[in-house]
Design a protein around this motif. Structure first.
Motif, PDB file in Angstrom:
ATOM      1  N   HIS A  67       0.853  -1.189   0.000  1.00  0.00           N
ATOM      2  CA  HIS A  67       0.000   0.000   0.000  1.00  0.00           C
ATOM      3  C   HIS A  67       0.884   1.233   0.000  1.00  0.00           C
ATOM      4  O   HIS A  67       1.906   1.291   0.695  1.00  0.00           O
ATOM      5  N   PHE A  68       0.452   2.225  -0.764  1.00  0.00           N
ATOM      6  CA  PHE A  68       1.274   3.416  -0.886  1.00  0.00           C
ATOM      7  C   PHE A  68       0.373   4.615  -1.134  1.00  0.00           C
ATOM      8  O   PHE A  68      -0.746   4.482  -1.656  1.00  0.00           O
ATOM      9  N   THR A  69       0.860   5.797  -0.795  1.00  0.00           N
ATOM     10  CA  THR A  69       0.068   7.016  -0.951  1.00  0.00           C
ATOM     11  C   THR A  69      -0.173   7.334  -2.432  1.00  0.00           C
ATOM     12  O   THR A  69       0.649   7.013  -3.298  1.00  0.00           O
ATOM     13  N   HIS A  70      -1.327   7.967  -2.698  1.00  0.00           N
ATOM     14  CA  HIS A  70      -1.614   8.425  -4.060  1.00  0.00           C
ATOM     15  C   HIS A  70      -1.076   9.829  -4.304  1.00  0.00           C
ATOM     16  O   HIS A  70      -1.089  10.310  -5.438  1.00  0.00           O
ATOM     17  N   GLU A  71      -0.628  10.500  -3.227  1.00  0.00           N
ATOM     18  CA  GLU A  71      -0.063  11.839  -3.375  1.00  0.00           C
ATOM     19  C   GLU A  71       1.344  11.745  -3.968  1.00  0.00           C
ATOM     20  O   GLU A  71       2.018  10.724  -3.832  1.00  0.00           O
ATOM     21  N   THR A  72       1.786  12.842  -4.591  1.00  0.00           N
ATOM     22  CA  THR A  72       3.101  12.830  -5.230  1.00  0.00           C
ATOM     23  C   THR A  72       4.120  13.717  -4.525  1.00  0.00           C
ATOM     24  O   THR A  72       5.301  13.682  -4.876  1.00  0.00           O
ATOM     25  N   ASP A  73       3.706  14.538  -3.566  1.00  0.00           N
ATOM     26  CA  ASP A  73       4.666  15.426  -2.908  1.00  0.00           C
ATOM     27  C   ASP A  73       5.594  14.626  -2.005  1.00  0.00           C
ATOM     28  O   ASP A  73       5.248  13.543  -1.495  1.00  0.00           O
ATOM     29  N   ILE A  74       6.782  15.148  -1.786  1.00  0.00           N
ATOM     30  CA  ILE A  74       7.834  14.421  -1.080  1.00  0.00           C
ATOM     31  C   ILE A  74       7.453  14.125   0.366  1.00  0.00           C
ATOM     32  O   ILE A  74       7.803  13.067   0.906  1.00  0.00           O
ATOM     33  N   ILE A  75       6.708  15.038   0.995  1.00  0.00           N
ATOM     34  CA  ILE A  75       6.340  14.830   2.401  1.00  0.00           C
ATOM     35  C   ILE A  75       5.394  13.639   2.527  1.00  0.00           C
ATOM     36  O   ILE A  75       5.578  12.763   3.392  1.00  0.00           O
ATOM     37  N   SER A  76       4.371  13.577   1.663  1.00  0.00           N
ATOM     38  CA  SER A  76       3.425  12.455   1.716  1.00  0.00           C
ATOM     39  C   SER A  76       4.117  11.136   1.383  1.00  0.00           C
ATOM     40  O   SER A  76       3.845  10.109   2.011  1.00  0.00           O
ATOM     41  N   VAL A  77       5.012  11.170   0.386  1.00  0.00           N
ATOM     42  CA  VAL A  77       5.712   9.947  -0.008  1.00  0.00           C
ATOM     43  C   VAL A  77       6.594   9.439   1.128  1.00  0.00           C
ATOM     44  O   VAL A  77       6.570   8.246   1.471  1.00  0.00           O
ATOM     45  N   MET A  78       7.380  10.324   1.753  1.00  0.00           N
ATOM     46  CA  MET A  78       8.277   9.898   2.825  1.00  0.00           C
ATOM     47  C   MET A  78       7.486   9.458   4.055  1.00  0.00           C
ATOM     48  O   MET A  78       7.887   8.531   4.766  1.00  0.00           O
ATOM     49  N   ARG A  79       6.345  10.121   4.300  1.00  0.00           N
ATOM     50  CA  ARG A  79       5.504   9.704   5.421  1.00  0.00           C
ATOM     51  C   ARG A  79       4.962   8.296   5.171  1.00  0.00           C
ATOM     52  O   ARG A  79       4.896   7.466   6.091  1.00  0.00           O
ATOM     53  N   SER A  80       4.582   8.025   3.930  1.00  0.00           N
ATOM     54  CA  SER A  80       4.075   6.699   3.584  1.00  0.00           C
ATOM     55  C   SER A  80       5.174   5.640   3.706  1.00  0.00           C
ATOM     56  O   SER A  80       4.924   4.522   4.167  1.00  0.00           O
ATOM     57  N   VAL A  81       6.408   6.007   3.295  1.00  0.00           N
ATOM     58  CA  VAL A  81       7.528   5.054   3.359  1.00  0.00           C
ATOM     59  C   VAL A  81       7.873   4.726   4.802  1.00  0.00           C
ATOM     60  O   VAL A  81       7.938   3.547   5.205  1.00  0.00           O
ATOM     61  N   PHE A  82       8.100   5.759   5.604  1.00  0.00           N
ATOM     62  CA  PHE A  82       8.560   5.511   6.979  1.00  0.00           C
ATOM     63  C   PHE A  82       7.413   5.149   7.919  1.00  0.00           C
ATOM     64  O   PHE A  82       7.646   4.637   9.014  1.00  0.00           O
ATOM     65  N   GLY A  83       6.180   5.412   7.490  1.00  0.00           N
ATOM     66  CA  GLY A  83       5.038   4.997   8.301  1.00  0.00           C
ATOM     67  C   GLY A  83       4.760   3.509   8.197  1.00  0.00           C
ATOM     68  O   GLY A  83       3.969   2.960   8.964  1.00  0.00           O
ATOM     69  N   GLN A  84       5.418   2.835   7.235  1.00  0.00           N
ATOM     70  CA  GLN A  84       5.223   1.388   7.052  1.00  0.00           C
ATOM     71  C   GLN A  84       6.541   0.631   7.238  1.00  0.00           C
ATOM     72  O   GLN A  84       6.799  -0.359   6.554  1.00  0.00           O
ATOM     73  N   ARG A  85       7.363   1.109   8.156  1.00  0.00           N
ATOM     74  CA  ARG A  85       8.679   0.475   8.357  1.00  0.00           C
ATOM     75  C   ARG A  85       8.554  -1.007   8.693  1.00  0.00           C
ATOM     76  O   ARG A  85       9.393  -1.821   8.303  1.00  0.00           O
TER      77      ARG A  85
END
Length: 638
Positions: free
Chosen positions: A199-217
């Motif tokens: 599962h991954f965010t549909h947003e493209t901004d760097i903050i949303s992407v990094m939040r999605s990456v590190f929120g699923q460690r």
């Protein structure tokens, strides 16, 4: 040798004869829409030859096919369908039909056609806000195909109506920043595949992407991460080696296919798909199915507005990237491509593609570079690529079942890193700070907000610059280069001497309603500053104002009113306004508006040198300044 050594013998400024209205409109229409005169090849040709030339013009394959020698290599292709959240098979479909259409209609010999990362990202970002690609994949596919159709219609319309100059509003700095920002976002989104996230965010901004990456460690898969790092390192090393030794370009060209083969074998042998490594899965065999029914459904959907918006934006970006890439290689190989024909070719291939299960295609730089290094001579390289894809669709699609998505992510990251051109951004900073601001505005808008925001910021800044150029044109005070009759900017040439009693001002742009008021105020400021300088230094008082109109290509009624007001203001101060070197369009309008009659034909000169000689003649012969005499007469009456 000084100015006094030159004999005062002015030349009369000619007023060109007026053209009939329809002749004038025809000339303006031709200059606006047909600056390259595409019909010159039809002149003095028999009817049969004109027919053949017409077919070759609209279908370029008829021109180069008879001369083709089959001396080229097969370019490689990479699918970005996953990035667009579309079925992987669409990436192969989109590498089959569109290249065939472009090979017939396109004018670039080097451009390789296929899906592109930025358009894929835009489709995912813009349509993903309306429909979830995973929850409703059928509707999402229908919208993507419909957006491709509208993109094609828009592109072809620009070419047919000769409106390709609209794309020129996306400046080099705009495209550089936008593409760099989009490439950064694409690279970050590939962390989903590298880390094996479901599962991954549909947003493209760097903050949303990094939040999605590190929120699923806790969901990171080390197996997928290790495999991704290995293939990414392999691809980057082959790319670096090929750059160092250009004769081995084929190593970099074969690296993606090699990675796919090795990855598929590795997953098959180790059953890695059971240990968290995601694979492509089943791909349907066979050529592109027709998708007219999907288009019909998309046209009638409640998301039609968003579909049209997506189509137009992706169409513009695809055109800007493709035409820019095509022109770059055409300049390098010393041949010309027709921008409007390219737009028609892009539009037709996307219209045809949308009807055959293809999503938006353009001319990516990475594929085109492979064509160039392989020694491709014509667009038949696209036919070769399409043939290879056709064979894959017919016979080889089952072999891609075990291809790990992490390999595709590594391939995309490698391709995107080549788009981030930081050296070009540094070059912009050194050459033009505003261009650098435009570039960084587009980059920051894409990376920190969204692709659409970045595009809007970039276009807004570019248009703002155009408006500033029009509304705030440059003006210069001119001086005489010693021992010559040449007059140049005192700022640029400090050795240039001021002419006593004369202020020479050069206007460096057409005079329109948008800048007329500014120019009137700026000219008055030049006069005030010159008078203050002369008073403080005790030099000869100012008598004449010479306006150098050599750079003024056109003027409108507001500009003429500005000249009339400037003349009145100058005469109220006892100064005489003189014009030098008005261009054809300008002198015609000044004549029709009776301004020449107002100022006097004797105060309009062919060159600045003649205008200065006339002013010096009046000063040194003891004749009074006509404006000063008139002012004095008015004062005596009062």
């Amino acid at each position: 040798m000084g100015n006094a050594d030159y004999e005062y013998c002015p030349h009369r400024v000619a007023i060109p004869p007026s053209k009939p209205l329809f002749k004038s409109l025809e000339s303006s229409f031709k200059e606006t829409l047909f600056p390259d005169d595409p019909f010159r090849q039809f002149k003095n040709q028999p009817l049969s030859r004109k027919f053949i030339l017409g077919l070759q013009y609209f279908i370029p394959i008829l021109e180069w096919a008879p001369r083709y020698t089959f001396d080229l290599a097969v370019p490689q292709g990479i699918s970005y369908a996953n990035l667009a959240n579309l079925p992987p098979i669409l990436g192969l479909y989109s590498s089959f039909v569109p290249p065939l259409v472009y090979a017939m209609l396109g004018s670039s010999r080097d451009l390789a056609v296929g899906p592109v990362a930025v358009a894929s990202l835009l489709i995912s970002s813009m349509l993903g806000k309306e429909v979830n690609a995973y929850e409703n994949p059928t509707l999402y596919l229908q919208l993507a195909l419909s957006a491709t159709f509208f993109a094609g219609v828009f592109q072809a319309s620009l070419g047919i109506l000769r409106l390709g100059f609209i794309v020129d509003f996306l400046s080099h700095a705009t495209i550089l920043g936008f593409m760099g920002g989009a490439a950064t976002v694409v690279c970050l989104q590939q962390l989903k595949g590298i880390l094996g996230l479901l599962h991954f965010t549909h947003e493209t901004d760097i903050i949303s992407v990094m939040r999605s990456v590190f929120g699923q460690r806790h969901q990171w898969r080390w197996e997928s991460g290790v495999l991704g790092c290995c293939f990414l390192s392999f691809l980057l090393l082959t790319k670096y080696f090929s750059k160092k030794r250009t004769t081995f370009f084929w190593i970099n060209a074969m690296a993606p296919l090699t990675s796919v083969v090795l990855g598929s074998i590795l997953v098959y042998l180790t059953h890695a798909e059971k240990h968290g490594v995601q694979v492509i899965g089943h791909l349907k065999k066979g050529l592109n199915p027709l998708s007219v029914s999907e288009l019909a459904f998309g046209f009638g959907s409640p998301y039609l507005t968003s579909v049209i918006k997506t189509g137009i934006i992706t169409g513009v970006i695809g055109l800007a990237e493709g035409v820019a890439v095509g022109r770059s290689f055409a300049i390098f190989k010393n041949y010309h491509i027709d921008g409007n024909k390219e737009m028609i070719a892009f539009g037709m291939m996307n219209i045809a593609g949308s009807c055959t299960s293809c999503y938006l295609t353009a001319g990516p730089f990475s594929r085109t570079a492979v064509n160039f290094n392989a020694g491709c001579k014509t667009s038949v390289s696209n036919i070769v690529m399409a043939t290879a894809v056709m064979m894959t669709l017919l016979f080889l699609t089952p072999l891609f079942h075990y291809t790990p998505l992490v390999v595709l992510s590594s391939i995309i990251i490698t391709a995107m890193l080549g788009i981030i051109d930081y050296e070009a951004a540094i070059h912009l900073w050194k050459i033009d700070k505003f261009d650098f601001i435009v570039c960084m505005g587009a980059f920051i808008g894409v990376v920190f907000f969204s692709v659409e925001v970045g595009l809007v910021v970039a276009v807004t800044l570019s248009l703002l610059r155009v408006l500033l150029f029009v509304a705030r044109p440059r003006t210069f005070a001119l001086g005489n280069i010693p021992n010559s009759m040449v007059y140049r900017s005192i700022e640029q040439y400090p050795v240039a001497n001021n002419v006593p009693g004369v202020l020479i001002i050069q206007i460096d742009a057409p005079i329109y309603f948008a800048n007329a008021n500014y120019l009137r105020e700026r000219i008055q400021r030049w006069i005030y500053e010159e008078e203050d300088k002369l008073k403080s230094s005790g030099q000869t008082s100012l008598q004449y104002i010479i306006l150098d109109l050599s750079a003024v290509g056109s003027i409108d009624t507001s500009g003429i009113s500005m000249l009339e007001e400037t003349k009145k203001n100058s005469e109220s101060k006892g100064l005489k306004l003189v014009l030098a070197n008005p261009r054809s369009e300008v002198i015609k309008k000044l004549d029709k508006s009776k301004f020449i009659e107002n100022i006097g034909q004797e105060w309009i000169y062919l060159t600045v040198g003649e205008a200065v000689a006339a002013c010096n003649f009046m000063l040194h012969s003891g004749k009074p300044n006509p404006a000063a005499v008139e002012l004095q007469g008015r004062d005596n009456v009062v």
